[in-house]
Design a protein around this motif. Structure first.
Motif, PDB file in Angstrom:
ATOM      1  N   ARG A   1       0.905 -57.142 -54.741  1.00 24.61           N
ATOM      2  CA  ARG A   1       1.377 -56.110 -53.744  1.00 24.61           C
ATOM      3  C   ARG A   1       0.792 -55.881 -52.523  1.00 24.61           C
ATOM      4  NH1 ARG A   1       5.422 -52.605 -56.084  1.00 24.61           N
ATOM      5  NH2 ARG A   1       5.885 -52.945 -58.181  1.00 24.61           N
TER       6      ARG A   1
ATOM      7  N   SER B   1       3.530 -63.121 -50.252  1.00 17.30           N
ATOM      8  CA  SER B   1       4.665 -63.558 -49.112  1.00 17.30           C
ATOM      9  C   SER B   1       3.916 -64.479 -47.974  1.00 17.30           C
ATOM     10  CB  SER B   1       4.965 -62.026 -48.153  1.00 17.30           C
ATOM     11  OG  SER B   1       5.544 -61.490 -49.217  1.00 17.30           O
TER      12      SER B   1
ATOM     13  N   VAL C   1      10.274 -59.450 -61.035  1.00 20.82           N
ATOM     14  CA  VAL C   1      10.555 -59.146 -59.776  1.00 20.82           C
ATOM     15  C   VAL C   1       9.777 -59.217 -58.705  1.00 20.82           C
ATOM     16  CG1 VAL C   1      12.413 -57.636 -60.631  1.00 20.82           C
ATOM     17  CG2 VAL C   1      10.141 -56.708 -59.536  1.00 20.82           C
TER      18      VAL C   1
ATOM     19  N   GLU D   1      10.659 -62.219 -56.440  1.00 21.79           N
ATOM     20  CA  GLU D   1      11.737 -61.846 -55.615  1.00 21.79           C
ATOM     21  C   GLU D   1      11.162 -60.972 -54.331  1.00 21.79           C
ATOM     22  OE1 GLU D   1      15.811 -59.510 -55.932  1.00 21.79           O
ATOM     23  OE2 GLU D   1      14.951 -60.436 -57.318  1.00 21.79           O
ATOM     24  N   ARG D   2      10.290 -60.048 -54.706  1.00 21.64           N
ATOM     25  CA  ARG D   2       9.965 -58.927 -53.846  1.00 21.64           C
ATOM     26  C   ARG D   2       9.078 -59.782 -52.710  1.00 21.64           C
ATOM     27  NH1 ARG D   2       7.924 -55.728 -57.210  1.00 21.64           N
ATOM     28  NH2 ARG D   2       5.914 -56.525 -57.071  1.00 21.64           N
TER      29      ARG D   2
ATOM     30  N   SER E   1       9.718 -60.369 -48.376  1.00 25.42           N
ATOM     31  CA  SER E   1       8.954 -59.975 -47.225  1.00 25.42           C
ATOM     32  C   SER E   1       8.490 -61.058 -46.642  1.00 25.42           C
ATOM     33  CB  SER E   1       7.907 -59.213 -48.183  1.00 25.42           C
ATOM     34  OG  SER E   1       8.199 -58.140 -48.701  1.00 25.42           O
TER      35      SER E   1
END
Length: 361
Positions: free
Chosen positions: A289, A294, A321, A324-325, A329
């Motif tokens: 996070r 990304s 997830v 996917e997250r 991004s």
């Protein structure tokens, strides 16, 4: 046959743009007569350039055809004027841009992001694929394979099925390599990213010397994180896996380092479908996070484009997830769908990609 690749049939009612390379008899007005013939068939010539080749020249034409026009019809018109079609492939509008503009754009892209160098060379040459190689050994495959050596020793191998490379095109690619060398960048150069927490992280290709650091990364990851990556109850990384993880025979491994510590790893693996490559990402729990996943996905997207892939595919568990997250991004177009008991996440990376609708599960 006159063509070096079969472009396939057109769909009825769909206008198509073609890129042709033609050798004409050395007669005054031959090119004008050929374009007149094409115009009589309601074909619109969008671009024309002349490429010197041994023994003469090759004319490259970008032409838009009316719905239902088969490529064989274009070849027949060329033959009627005593010409020979030495290559034909589908084209898109970005190929109508003049060569100087295309070269400047390719150089600018590679200078901004060294990992996109193979994609920049692919776009400049109109190649099917450009990959980083360990050696330049191999035949020229009848002119359909070309080797570009960058100043830092990186070797790029370009392949194109629809037409052989010309000396002019190879000179352009060599000039691009000189620009990149002058800028002290290369296809495999490390790059730095800043996470959402303000930490500086280096992304670079993995090597066998990273084995201990990668093993330590896995040892620090939670069972849940490892299960999301490997879909198995893995507690420790088997030593026999390390070599294949760092030097996969069909792909690329990207590492994320904070100092000397490996905190993330991503892989891009070729599949049997040339349009697709499979991607996977592992990020240490404490670094999740933060935008690191990304960033790695975005960089591998550039590698995939250079290799001629159109999309990257990941398979995730419905309850997980994280990937996917991170994909959402990354800035790449993403589509998601449920297949059996897995979630298929697809990221479009083709040069002509368009924003896809995000499909919910």
């Amino acid at each position: 046959m006159d063509t070096t690749a079969s472009p396939g049939a057109t769909r009825p009612g769909t206008p198509t743009t073609w890129r042709l390379r033609v050798r004409l008899d050395d007669r005054p007005g031959a090119l004008a007569r050929m374009t007149t013939r094409l115009a009589a068939r309601d074909c619109n010539v969008l671009g024309l350039s002349v490429l010197p080749v041994p023994g003469g020249v090759v004319d490259e034409i970008v032409v838009s055809t009316p719905p239902g026009t088969a490529p064989s019809r274009l070849i027949d018109e060329i033959r009627a004027e005593g010409g020979r079609c030495v290559g034909i492939t589908r084209a898109d509008m970005h190929q109508v841009v003049d060569r100087t503009t295309a070269a400047l754009r390719a150089a600018g892209t590679a200078l901004r992001d060294p990992s996109s160098t193979p994609e920049s060379v692919r776009a400049l040459l109109g190649a099917d694929s450009v990959t980083v190689a360990d050696t330049d050994e191999g035949t020229d495959e009848g002119g359909h394979r070309a080797v570009l050596r960058l100043g830092d020793g990186t070797i790029l191998v370009a392949r194109r099925g629809w037409a052989p490379f010309t000396e002019v095109e190879l000179a352009r690619a060599a000039a691009l390599g000189e620009v990149l060398t002058a800028g002290e960048v290369a296809a495999g150069s490390p790059s730095a990213v800043i996470t959402s927490t303000g930490a500086g992280v280096v992304l670079r290709t993995g090597t066998p010397e990273d084995a201990e650091a990668v093993a330590a990364l896995h040892a620090r990851c939670s069972a849940q994180t490892l299960f999301a990556r490997y879909h198995a109850g893995l507690r420790t990384l088997p030593r026999r896996w390390l070599h294949r993880l760092l030097q996969p025979p069909r792909g690329t491994t990207l590492l994320a380092l904070c100092g000397t510590r490996v905190i993330g790893m991503a892989q891009l693996i070729r599949t049997n479908d040339p349009a697709e490559a499979e991607i996977s990402v592992l990020v240490e729990d404490g670094w999740q996070r933060t935008g690191l996943g990304s960033a790695m996905i975005g960089r591998l997207g550039a590698v995939a484009r250079g290799a001629g892939h159109r999309r990257m595919i990941a398979w995730c568990l419905p309850s997980e997830v994280g990937f996917e997250r991170a994909a959402m991004s990354s800035g790449l177009p993403v589509s998601v769908r449920r297949e059996d008991d897995m979630v298929r996440v697809a990221l479009a990376v083709g040069a002509d990609r368009v924003r896809e609708a995000r499909v919910g599960r």
